[in-house]
Write a protein that holds these residues in place. Structure first.
Motif, PDB file in Angstrom:
ATOM      1  N   LEU A  62       0.851  -1.187   0.000  1.00 19.82           N
ATOM      2  CA  LEU A  62       0.000   0.000   0.000  1.00 19.82           C
ATOM      3  C   LEU A  62       0.885   1.234   0.000  1.00 19.82           C
ATOM      4  O   LEU A  62       1.914   1.277   0.691  1.00 19.82           O
ATOM      5  N   THR A  63       0.496   2.241  -0.769  1.00 21.88           N
ATOM      6  CA  THR A  63       1.219   3.503  -0.718  1.00 21.88           C
ATOM      7  C   THR A  63       0.803   4.274   0.530  1.00 21.88           C
ATOM      8  O   THR A  63      -0.242   4.004   1.132  1.00 21.88           O
ATOM      9  N   VAL A  64       1.618   5.256   0.903  1.00 19.65           N
ATOM     10  CA  VAL A  64       1.270   6.097   2.046  1.00 19.65           C
ATOM     11  C   VAL A  64      -0.032   6.839   1.769  1.00 19.65           C
ATOM     12  O   VAL A  64      -0.879   6.992   2.661  1.00 19.65           O
ATOM     13  N   ASP A  65      -0.223   7.290   0.529  1.00 22.24           N
ATOM     14  CA  ASP A  65      -1.472   7.962   0.178  1.00 22.24           C
ATOM     15  C   ASP A  65      -2.670   7.031   0.354  1.00 22.24           C
ATOM     16  O   ASP A  65      -3.731   7.456   0.838  1.00 22.24           O
ATOM     17  N   GLU A  66      -2.523   5.771  -0.037  1.00 18.63           N
ATOM     18  CA  GLU A  66      -3.614   4.816   0.131  1.00 18.63           C
ATOM     19  C   GLU A  66      -3.892   4.540   1.600  1.00 18.63           C
ATOM     20  O   GLU A  66      -5.059   4.432   2.020  1.00 18.63           O
ATOM     21  N   LEU A  67      -2.851   4.443   2.381  1.00 21.27           N
ATOM     22  CA  LEU A  67      -3.043   4.263   3.829  1.00 21.27           C
ATOM     23  C   LEU A  67      -3.791   5.456   4.416  1.00 21.27           C
ATOM     24  O   LEU A  67      -4.675   5.294   5.273  1.00 21.27           O
ATOM     25  N   GLN A  68      -3.446   6.657   3.973  1.00 23.05           N
ATOM     26  CA  GLN A  68      -4.152   7.836   4.451  1.00 23.05           C
ATOM     27  C   GLN A  68      -5.627   7.785   4.053  1.00 23.05           C
ATOM     28  O   GLN A  68      -6.509   8.072   4.869  1.00 23.05           O
ATOM     29  N   GLN A  69      -5.898   7.407   2.803  1.00 25.86           N
ATOM     30  CA  GLN A  69      -7.286   7.311   2.359  1.00 25.86           C
ATOM     31  C   GLN A  69      -8.081   6.335   3.226  1.00 25.86           C
ATOM     32  O   GLN A  69      -9.252   6.576   3.537  1.00 25.86           O
ATOM     33  N   ILE A  70      -7.441   5.255   3.613  1.00 28.70           N
ATOM     34  CA  ILE A  70      -8.123   4.231   4.398  1.00 28.70           C
ATOM     35  C   ILE A  70      -8.365   4.696   5.833  1.00 28.70           C
ATOM     36  O   ILE A  70      -9.459   4.520   6.384  1.00 28.70           O
ATOM     37  N   TRP A  71      -7.350   5.308   6.444  1.00 26.54           N
ATOM     38  CA  TRP A  71      -7.369   5.521   7.888  1.00 26.54           C
ATOM     39  C   TRP A  71      -7.767   6.917   8.339  1.00 26.54           C
ATOM     40  O   TRP A  71      -8.149   7.102   9.505  1.00 26.54           O
ATOM     41  N   GLU A  72      -7.706   7.920   7.509  1.00 23.15           N
ATOM     42  CA  GLU A  72      -7.911   9.283   7.982  1.00 23.15           C
ATOM     43  C   GLU A  72      -9.345   9.524   8.450  1.00 23.15           C
ATOM     44  O   GLU A  72     -10.285   8.853   8.026  1.00 23.15           O
ATOM     45  N   SER A  73      -9.477  10.514   9.311  1.00 21.91           N
ATOM     46  CA  SER A  73     -10.793  10.915   9.798  1.00 21.91           C
ATOM     47  C   SER A  73     -11.667  11.355   8.633  1.00 21.91           C
ATOM     48  O   SER A  73     -11.227  12.075   7.742  1.00 21.91           O
ATOM     49  N   GLY A  74     -12.931  10.903   8.641  1.00 22.31           N
ATOM     50  CA  GLY A  74     -13.854  11.259   7.587  1.00 22.31           C
ATOM     51  C   GLY A  74     -13.659  10.478   6.306  1.00 22.31           C
ATOM     52  O   GLY A  74     -14.244  10.816   5.268  1.00 22.31           O
ATOM     53  N   SER A  75     -12.864   9.414   6.346  1.00 23.60           N
ATOM     54  CA  SER A  75     -12.611   8.623   5.150  1.00 23.60           C
ATOM     55  C   SER A  75     -13.909   8.072   4.566  1.00 23.60           C
ATOM     56  O   SER A  75     -14.798   7.615   5.292  1.00 23.60           O
ATOM     57  N   ASP A  76     -13.997   8.116   3.228  1.00 21.30           N
ATOM     58  CA  ASP A  76     -15.152   7.521   2.552  1.00 21.30           C
ATOM     59  C   ASP A  76     -14.800   6.160   1.951  1.00 21.30           C
ATOM     60  O   ASP A  76     -15.559   5.592   1.169  1.00 21.30           O
ATOM     61  N   VAL A  77     -13.641   5.639   2.331  1.00 23.52           N
ATOM     62  CA  VAL A  77     -13.230   4.306   1.890  1.00 23.52           C
ATOM     63  C   VAL A  77     -13.943   3.273   2.759  1.00 23.52           C
ATOM     64  O   VAL A  77     -13.767   3.235   3.978  1.00 23.52           O
ATOM     65  N   GLU A  78     -14.753   2.444   2.143  1.00 23.31           N
ATOM     66  CA  GLU A  78     -15.483   1.408   2.870  1.00 23.31           C
ATOM     67  C   GLU A  78     -15.064   0.009   2.452  1.00 23.31           C
ATOM     68  O   GLU A  78     -15.077  -0.917   3.258  1.00 23.31           O
ATOM     69  N   THR A  79     -14.718  -0.154   1.179  1.00 22.19           N
ATOM     70  CA  THR A  79     -14.366  -1.471   0.664  1.00 22.19           C
ATOM     71  C   THR A  79     -12.962  -1.449   0.077  1.00 22.19           C
ATOM     72  O   THR A  79     -12.403  -0.389  -0.231  1.00 22.19           O
ATOM     73  N   TRP A  80     -12.401  -2.638  -0.111  1.00 28.29           N
ATOM     74  CA  TRP A  80     -11.088  -2.743  -0.726  1.00 28.29           C
ATOM     75  C   TRP A  80     -11.106  -2.163  -2.136  1.00 28.29           C
ATOM     76  O   TRP A  80     -10.123  -1.550  -2.569  1.00 28.29           O
ATOM     77  N   SER A  81     -12.223  -2.335  -2.842  1.00 24.77           N
ATOM     78  CA  SER A  81     -12.299  -1.819  -4.217  1.00 24.77           C
ATOM     79  C   SER A  81     -12.349  -0.301  -4.260  1.00 24.77           C
ATOM     80  O   SER A  81     -12.092   0.300  -5.313  1.00 24.77           O
ATOM     81  N   ASP A  82     -12.667   0.343  -3.123  1.00 24.28           N
ATOM     82  CA  ASP A  82     -12.600   1.800  -3.075  1.00 24.28           C
ATOM     83  C   ASP A  82     -11.156   2.292  -3.169  1.00 24.28           C
ATOM     84  O   ASP A  82     -10.912   3.453  -3.518  1.00 24.28           O
ATOM     85  N   VAL A  83     -10.208   1.426  -2.828  1.00 26.89           N
ATOM     86  CA  VAL A  83      -8.788   1.784  -2.900  1.00 26.89           C
ATOM     87  C   VAL A  83      -8.240   1.501  -4.293  1.00 26.89           C
ATOM     88  O   VAL A  83      -7.617   2.357  -4.920  1.00 26.89           O
ATOM     89  N   ARG A  84      -8.486   0.290  -4.788  1.00 26.96           N
ATOM     90  CA  ARG A  84      -8.100  -0.066  -6.161  1.00 26.96           C
ATOM     91  C   ARG A  84      -9.250  -0.870  -6.773  1.00 26.96           C
ATOM     92  O   ARG A  84      -9.744  -1.825  -6.161  1.00 26.96           O
ATOM     93  N   ASP A  85      -9.626  -0.494  -7.965  1.00 28.04           N
ATOM     94  CA  ASP A  85     -10.800  -1.079  -8.612  1.00 28.04           C
ATOM     95  C   ASP A  85     -10.732  -2.594  -8.719  1.00 28.04           C
ATOM     96  O   ASP A  85     -11.761  -3.281  -8.649  1.00 28.04           O
ATOM     97  N   GLU A  86      -9.529  -3.108  -8.902  1.00 27.07           N
ATOM     98  CA  GLU A  86      -9.394  -4.551  -9.130  1.00 27.07           C
ATOM     99  C   GLU A  86      -9.460  -5.370  -7.845  1.00 27.07           C
ATOM    100  O   GLU A  86      -9.474  -6.619  -7.896  1.00 27.07           O
ATOM    101  N   TRP A  87      -9.499  -4.720  -6.712  1.00 26.91           N
ATOM    102  CA  TRP A  87      -9.571  -5.438  -5.446  1.00 26.91           C
ATOM    103  C   TRP A  87     -11.016  -5.776  -5.091  1.00 26.91           C
ATOM    104  O   TRP A  87     -11.953  -5.180  -5.638  1.00 26.91           O
ATOM    105  N   PRO A  88     -11.248  -6.712  -4.165  1.00 25.64           N
ATOM    106  CA  PRO A  88     -12.608  -7.181  -3.864  1.00 25.64           C
ATOM    107  C   PRO A  88     -13.537  -6.063  -3.395  1.00 25.64           C
ATOM    108  O   PRO A  88     -13.124  -5.151  -2.663  1.00 25.64           O
ATOM    109  N   ASP A  89     -14.778  -6.164  -3.803  1.00 22.41           N
ATOM    110  CA  ASP A  89     -15.806  -5.231  -3.351  1.00 22.41           C
ATOM    111  C   ASP A  89     -16.351  -5.724  -2.015  1.00 22.41           C
ATOM    112  O   ASP A  89     -17.528  -6.068  -1.879  1.00 22.41           O
ATOM    113  N   GLU A  90     -15.470  -5.770  -1.033  1.00 24.35           N
ATOM    114  CA  GLU A  90     -15.786  -6.264   0.305  1.00 24.35           C
ATOM    115  C   GLU A  90     -15.354  -5.224   1.329  1.00 24.35           C
ATOM    116  O   GLU A  90     -14.302  -4.599   1.203  1.00 24.35           O
TER     117      GLU A  90
END
Length: 344
Positions: free
Chosen positions: A141-169
Protein backbone atom coordinates in the motif's frame (compact mmCIF):
# COMPACT_ATOMS: atom_id res chain seq x y z
CA UNK A 1 14.49 -12.81 38.27
CA UNK A 2 17.39 -15.00 37.24
CA UNK A 3 20.79 -14.85 38.91
CA UNK A 4 22.82 -14.80 35.70
CA UNK A 5 23.37 -11.86 33.35
CA UNK A 6 21.08 -11.88 30.33
CA UNK A 7 24.05 -11.83 27.98
CA UNK A 8 24.70 -15.45 28.82
CA UNK A 9 21.48 -16.51 27.08
CA UNK A 10 20.99 -17.49 23.45
CA UNK A 11 18.51 -15.85 21.10
CA UNK A 12 16.39 -12.75 21.17
CA UNK A 13 13.52 -12.40 23.62
CA UNK A 14 10.22 -11.17 22.22
CA UNK A 15 8.59 -8.21 23.95
CA UNK A 16 5.48 -10.27 24.65
CA UNK A 17 7.44 -13.13 26.25
CA UNK A 18 9.53 -10.62 28.20
CA UNK A 19 6.48 -8.85 29.60
CA UNK A 20 4.70 -12.11 30.40
CA UNK A 21 7.75 -13.31 32.26
CA UNK A 22 8.24 -10.13 34.22
CA UNK A 23 4.56 -9.78 35.07
CA UNK A 24 4.73 -12.84 37.29
CA UNK A 25 7.70 -11.36 39.12
CA UNK A 26 6.07 -7.95 39.55
CA UNK A 27 7.10 -4.85 37.62
CA UNK A 28 7.72 -2.67 40.65
CA UNK A 29 11.15 -4.10 41.31
CA UNK A 30 11.94 -5.13 37.76
CA UNK A 31 15.67 -5.35 37.18
CA UNK A 32 16.19 -4.49 40.84
CA UNK A 33 16.36 -8.04 42.15
CA UNK A 34 19.84 -9.28 41.26
CA UNK A 35 21.55 -11.07 44.11
CA UNK A 36 24.90 -11.80 42.47
CA UNK A 37 27.32 -10.03 40.21
CA UNK A 38 30.29 -7.74 40.57
CA UNK A 39 30.93 -5.13 43.25
CA UNK A 40 32.25 -2.05 41.46
CA UNK A 41 32.16 0.11 44.57
CA UNK A 42 29.20 2.10 43.31
CA UNK A 43 25.96 2.02 45.29
CA UNK A 44 22.58 3.73 45.33
CA UNK A 45 19.13 3.57 43.75
CA UNK A 46 18.15 4.90 40.32
CA UNK A 47 14.40 5.05 39.72
CA UNK A 48 13.18 4.55 36.13
CA UNK A 49 9.59 4.65 34.87
CA UNK A 50 7.74 5.44 31.66
CA UNK A 51 6.70 3.70 28.49
CA UNK A 52 5.42 0.15 28.74
CA UNK A 53 6.64 -0.24 25.14
CA UNK A 54 10.22 0.68 26.05
CA UNK A 55 10.12 -1.14 29.40
CA UNK A 56 11.83 -4.34 28.16
CA UNK A 57 14.72 -2.36 26.67
CA UNK A 58 15.29 -0.32 29.81
CA UNK A 59 15.01 -3.39 32.01
CA UNK A 60 17.57 -5.37 30.01
CA UNK A 61 20.06 -2.48 30.05
CA UNK A 62 19.54 -1.97 33.78
CA UNK A 63 19.96 -5.67 34.55
CA UNK A 64 23.23 -5.84 32.65
CA UNK A 65 24.39 -2.69 34.47
CA UNK A 66 23.40 -4.10 37.85
CA UNK A 67 25.31 -7.30 37.20
CA UNK A 68 28.44 -5.19 36.90
CA UNK A 69 27.47 -2.88 39.77
CA UNK A 70 25.59 -5.11 42.17
CA UNK A 71 25.21 -2.54 44.93
CA UNK A 72 23.25 -0.23 42.63
CA UNK A 73 19.50 -0.88 42.46
CA UNK A 74 17.62 0.17 39.31
CA UNK A 75 13.91 -0.67 39.64
CA UNK A 76 12.17 -0.16 36.28
CA UNK A 77 8.43 0.43 35.99
CA UNK A 78 6.17 0.69 32.96
CA UNK A 79 3.44 3.12 33.99
CA UNK A 80 3.16 4.46 30.43
CA UNK A 81 4.88 7.35 28.70
CA UNK A 82 2.39 9.98 29.86
CA UNK A 83 2.12 8.75 33.45
CA UNK A 84 5.87 8.33 33.58
CA UNK A 85 6.48 11.91 32.48
CA UNK A 86 4.19 13.10 35.28
CA UNK A 87 6.41 11.35 37.83
CA UNK A 88 9.61 12.39 36.05
CA UNK A 89 8.64 16.06 35.85
CA UNK A 90 7.58 16.02 39.50
CA UNK A 91 11.06 14.81 40.44
CA UNK A 92 9.97 11.33 41.55
CA UNK A 93 12.20 9.42 39.11
CA UNK A 94 15.68 9.88 37.71
CA UNK A 95 15.15 8.33 34.28
CA UNK A 96 12.18 8.03 31.92
CA UNK A 97 11.54 5.66 29.03
CA UNK A 98 9.35 7.14 26.29
CA UNK A 99 7.84 5.90 23.04
CA UNK A 100 7.48 9.50 21.82
CA UNK A 101 9.16 12.86 22.50
CA UNK A 102 8.08 14.85 25.54
CA UNK A 103 4.95 16.94 24.87
CA UNK A 104 4.62 20.68 25.38
CA UNK A 105 2.47 20.39 28.51
CA UNK A 106 4.97 17.91 29.98
CA UNK A 107 7.82 20.29 29.21
CA UNK A 108 5.87 23.01 31.03
CA UNK A 109 5.42 20.74 34.06
CA UNK A 110 9.14 19.98 34.14
CA UNK A 111 9.97 23.69 33.87
CA UNK A 112 7.55 24.62 36.63
CA UNK A 113 9.26 22.13 38.94
CA UNK A 114 12.78 23.15 37.95
CA UNK A 115 13.48 19.81 36.25
CA UNK A 116 16.04 19.97 33.45
CA UNK A 117 16.41 16.85 31.35
CA UNK A 118 18.39 15.20 28.59
CA UNK A 119 16.62 13.39 25.71
CA UNK A 120 18.48 10.43 24.20
CA UNK A 121 17.44 8.15 21.33
CA UNK A 122 18.20 4.62 22.50
CA UNK A 123 16.33 2.23 20.15
CA UNK A 124 14.23 2.01 17.00
CA UNK A 125 10.84 0.45 16.40
CA UNK A 126 9.01 -0.24 13.16
CA UNK A 127 5.23 -0.07 12.85
CA UNK A 128 3.82 -2.77 10.59
CA UNK A 129 0.70 -2.88 8.46
CA UNK A 130 -0.70 -6.40 8.25
CA UNK A 131 -3.63 -8.26 6.72
CA UNK A 132 -5.24 -11.67 6.95
CA UNK A 133 -3.10 -14.47 5.46
CA UNK A 134 -5.94 -15.33 3.03
CA UNK A 135 -5.59 -11.89 1.45
CA UNK A 136 -4.19 -12.75 -2.01
CA UNK A 137 -4.71 -9.38 -3.69
CA UNK A 138 -2.79 -6.79 -1.63
CA UNK A 139 0.97 -6.97 -1.14
CA UNK A 140 1.75 -3.25 -0.86
CA UNK A 141 0.00 0.00 0.00
CA UNK A 142 1.22 3.50 -0.72
CA UNK A 143 1.27 6.10 2.05
CA UNK A 144 -1.47 7.96 0.18
CA UNK A 145 -3.61 4.82 0.13
CA UNK A 146 -3.04 4.26 3.83
CA UNK A 147 -4.15 7.84 4.45
CA UNK A 148 -7.29 7.31 2.36
CA UNK A 149 -8.12 4.23 4.40
CA UNK A 150 -7.37 5.52 7.89
CA UNK A 151 -7.91 9.28 7.98
CA UNK A 152 -10.79 10.92 9.80
CA UNK A 153 -13.85 11.26 7.59
CA UNK A 154 -12.61 8.62 5.15
CA UNK A 155 -15.15 7.52 2.55
CA UNK A 156 -13.23 4.31 1.89
CA UNK A 157 -15.48 1.41 2.87
CA UNK A 158 -14.37 -1.47 0.66
CA UNK A 159 -11.09 -2.74 -0.73
CA UNK A 160 -12.30 -1.82 -4.22
CA UNK A 161 -12.60 1.80 -3.07
CA UNK A 162 -8.79 1.78 -2.90
CA UNK A 163 -8.10 -0.07 -6.16
CA UNK A 164 -10.80 -1.08 -8.61
CA UNK A 165 -9.39 -4.55 -9.13
CA UNK A 166 -9.57 -5.44 -5.45
CA UNK A 167 -12.61 -7.18 -3.86
CA UNK A 168 -15.81 -5.23 -3.35
CA UNK A 169 -15.79 -6.26 0.31
CA UNK A 170 -15.90 -4.02 3.38
CA UNK A 171 -12.77 -3.44 5.43
CA UNK A 172 -12.48 -4.78 8.98
CA UNK A 173 -9.98 -2.34 10.53
CA UNK A 174 -7.97 -2.87 13.71
CA UNK A 175 -5.42 -0.62 15.43
CA UNK A 176 -4.09 0.82 18.66
CA UNK A 177 -6.22 3.07 20.86
CA UNK A 178 -5.64 6.82 21.49
CA UNK A 179 -3.78 6.19 24.76
CA UNK A 180 -0.95 4.56 22.82
CA UNK A 181 2.24 6.17 21.58
CA UNK A 182 1.93 3.80 18.60
CA UNK A 183 -1.44 5.42 17.82
CA UNK A 184 0.12 8.89 18.06
CA UNK A 185 2.96 8.03 15.72
CA UNK A 186 0.87 6.16 13.16
CA UNK A 187 -1.79 8.85 12.88
CA UNK A 188 0.73 11.68 12.65
CA UNK A 189 2.82 9.97 9.96
CA UNK A 190 -0.07 8.60 7.91
CA UNK A 191 -2.79 11.25 8.34
CA UNK A 192 -0.60 14.24 9.14
CA UNK A 193 -1.90 14.95 12.64
CA UNK A 194 -1.88 13.07 15.94
CA UNK A 195 -5.33 11.60 16.52
CA UNK A 196 -6.54 12.03 12.94
CA UNK A 197 -8.19 8.64 12.37
CA UNK A 198 -11.58 7.32 11.34
CA UNK A 199 -13.90 6.45 14.21
CA UNK A 200 -15.24 3.11 12.94
CA UNK A 201 -12.16 0.95 13.46
CA UNK A 202 -11.70 -1.54 16.32
CA UNK A 203 -9.26 0.11 18.75
CA UNK A 204 -7.34 -1.78 21.42
CA UNK A 205 -4.59 -1.10 23.93
CA UNK A 206 -3.33 -4.65 23.33
CA UNK A 207 -1.68 -5.44 20.01
CA UNK A 208 -2.40 -9.13 20.58
CA UNK A 209 -6.13 -8.29 20.38
CA UNK A 210 -5.46 -6.56 17.05
CA UNK A 211 -3.61 -9.63 15.80
CA UNK A 212 -6.54 -11.89 16.71
CA UNK A 213 -8.98 -9.54 14.97
CA UNK A 214 -6.98 -9.45 11.75
CA UNK A 215 -6.49 -13.20 11.87
CA UNK A 216 -10.26 -13.71 12.14
CA UNK A 217 -11.39 -11.79 9.04
CA UNK A 218 -10.25 -12.24 5.43
CA UNK A 219 -10.94 -8.59 4.64
CA UNK A 220 -9.17 -7.12 7.65
CA UNK A 221 -6.30 -4.65 7.91
CA UNK A 222 -4.45 -3.60 11.03
CA UNK A 223 -1.36 -1.84 12.35
CA UNK A 224 0.95 -2.40 15.29
CA UNK A 225 4.56 -2.93 16.26
CA UNK A 226 6.53 -4.96 13.72
CA UNK A 227 7.66 -7.31 16.48
CA UNK A 228 4.09 -8.51 16.91
CA UNK A 229 3.96 -9.50 13.25
CA UNK A 230 7.15 -11.53 13.54
CA UNK A 231 5.70 -13.33 16.58
CA UNK A 232 2.62 -14.23 14.51
CA UNK A 233 3.95 -14.78 10.98
CA UNK A 234 1.75 -17.82 10.36
CA UNK A 235 -1.40 -15.87 11.27
CA UNK A 236 -0.78 -12.59 9.44
CA UNK A 237 0.33 -11.24 6.07
CA UNK A 238 2.84 -8.40 6.16
CA UNK A 239 1.97 -5.51 3.84
CA UNK A 240 4.81 -3.50 2.34
CA UNK A 241 4.63 0.31 2.41
CA UNK A 242 5.51 2.52 -0.57
CA UNK A 243 6.68 5.98 0.47
CA UNK A 244 7.51 6.94 -3.11
CA UNK A 245 10.64 4.83 -3.54
CA UNK A 246 9.05 1.42 -3.97
CA UNK A 247 7.47 -1.17 -1.68
CA UNK A 248 9.43 -1.89 1.50
CA UNK A 249 8.68 -4.30 4.34
CA UNK A 250 9.89 -3.69 7.90
CA UNK A 251 12.78 -5.87 9.05
CA UNK A 252 16.12 -5.34 10.75
CA UNK A 253 17.88 -4.24 7.58
CA UNK A 254 15.24 -1.79 6.33
CA UNK A 255 14.48 -0.30 9.76
CA UNK A 256 18.08 0.11 10.91
CA UNK A 257 19.13 1.55 7.53
CA UNK A 258 16.22 4.02 7.51
CA UNK A 259 14.83 2.55 4.28
CA UNK A 260 11.45 1.70 5.84
CA UNK A 261 9.63 5.02 5.97
CA UNK A 262 7.63 6.72 7.33
CA UNK A 263 6.81 4.05 9.93
CA UNK A 264 10.22 3.72 11.60
CA UNK A 265 10.21 5.57 14.90
CA UNK A 266 12.85 6.32 17.54
CA UNK A 267 12.38 5.28 21.16
CA UNK A 268 13.78 7.46 23.93
CA UNK A 269 15.37 7.51 27.36
CA UNK A 270 15.33 10.76 29.35
CA UNK A 271 17.56 11.58 32.33
CA UNK A 272 17.18 14.37 34.86
CA UNK A 273 20.38 16.35 34.51
CA UNK A 274 20.57 17.16 38.22
CA UNK A 275 20.82 13.40 38.84
CA UNK A 276 24.18 13.43 37.02
CA UNK A 277 25.66 14.88 40.20
CA UNK A 278 25.51 11.27 41.47
CA UNK A 279 28.27 8.97 40.25
CA UNK A 280 26.03 5.91 39.91
CA UNK A 281 23.57 7.78 37.68
CA UNK A 282 26.41 9.00 35.45
CA UNK A 283 27.72 5.44 35.18
CA UNK A 284 24.27 4.04 34.33
CA UNK A 285 23.63 6.64 31.62
CA UNK A 286 27.08 6.09 30.12
CA UNK A 287 26.53 2.32 30.13
CA UNK A 288 23.88 2.68 27.40
CA UNK A 289 26.52 3.91 24.95
CA UNK A 290 29.45 1.76 26.05
CA UNK A 291 30.71 -0.94 23.72
CA UNK A 292 29.69 -4.46 24.73
CA UNK A 293 32.46 -6.29 26.48
CA UNK A 294 32.57 -9.52 24.49
CA UNK A 295 30.02 -11.51 26.50
CA UNK A 296 26.98 -10.73 24.36
CA UNK A 297 27.80 -12.52 21.12
CA UNK A 298 24.55 -14.24 20.12
CA UNK A 299 24.65 -14.82 16.38
CA UNK A 300 21.12 -13.55 15.84
CA UNK A 301 21.81 -10.33 17.76
CA UNK A 302 25.42 -9.44 16.99
CA UNK A 303 26.41 -10.12 13.40
CA UNK A 304 29.88 -11.19 12.34
CA UNK A 305 32.35 -8.32 12.54
CA UNK A 306 29.81 -6.05 14.22
CA UNK A 307 30.50 -4.00 17.35
CA UNK A 308 27.48 -2.83 19.33
CA UNK A 309 26.87 -0.61 22.30
CA UNK A 310 24.70 -1.93 25.12
CA UNK A 311 21.70 0.11 23.98
CA UNK A 312 21.96 -1.34 20.46
CA UNK A 313 22.38 -4.87 21.78
CA UNK A 314 19.48 -4.54 24.23
CA UNK A 315 17.18 -3.24 21.49
CA UNK A 316 17.73 -6.34 19.38
CA UNK A 317 17.67 -8.54 22.47
CA UNK A 318 14.03 -7.69 23.18
CA UNK A 319 12.75 -7.53 19.60
CA UNK A 320 13.41 -3.90 18.70
CA UNK A 321 16.07 -2.47 16.39
CA UNK A 322 19.45 -0.82 16.94
CA UNK A 323 20.01 2.88 16.45
CA UNK A 324 22.74 3.71 13.88
CA UNK A 325 26.33 3.92 15.11
CA UNK A 326 26.38 7.63 14.35
CA UNK A 327 23.39 8.10 16.65
CA UNK A 328 25.27 6.21 19.37
CA UNK A 329 28.13 8.67 19.02
CA UNK A 330 25.73 11.63 19.01
CA UNK A 331 24.05 10.33 22.15
CA UNK A 332 27.38 9.71 23.85
CA UNK A 333 28.51 13.26 23.13
CA UNK A 334 25.21 14.82 24.26
CA UNK A 335 25.50 12.83 27.47
CA UNK A 336 29.08 13.90 28.17
CA UNK A 337 28.20 17.54 27.54
CA UNK A 338 25.26 17.30 29.96
CA UNK A 339 27.38 15.57 32.60
CA UNK A 340 30.11 18.18 32.29
CA UNK A 341 27.56 20.96 32.74
CA UNK A 342 25.87 19.25 35.69
CA UNK A 343 29.11 18.58 37.53
CA UNK A 344 30.93 21.83 36.72
Amino acid sequence: MGNEPISGSDGAVSRRRFLLGTASAGLTGLAGCLVRGEDSGLEGEIRMDGSNTVLPHGAVVSEEFQWRNNRVIVPVRGSGTGAGFQRFCNGDTHAQNASRPILEDEQTLCESNGIDYLELETALDGLAVFANPDNDWCDCLTVDELQQIWESGSDVETWSDVRDEWPDEEFDLYGRDPASGTFDYFTEEISGEIGDIRSDYSASADTNVIVRGVRGSQYSLGFGGAGYYYENEDDLKLIAVDNGDGCVKPDRETIESGEYQPLTRPLYTYFRTDAFEREEVRAFARFYFEQIDGEATEADIVESGETLSWTEWAARRVGYYAIPDEQVETGRQKLEDAIEEATA
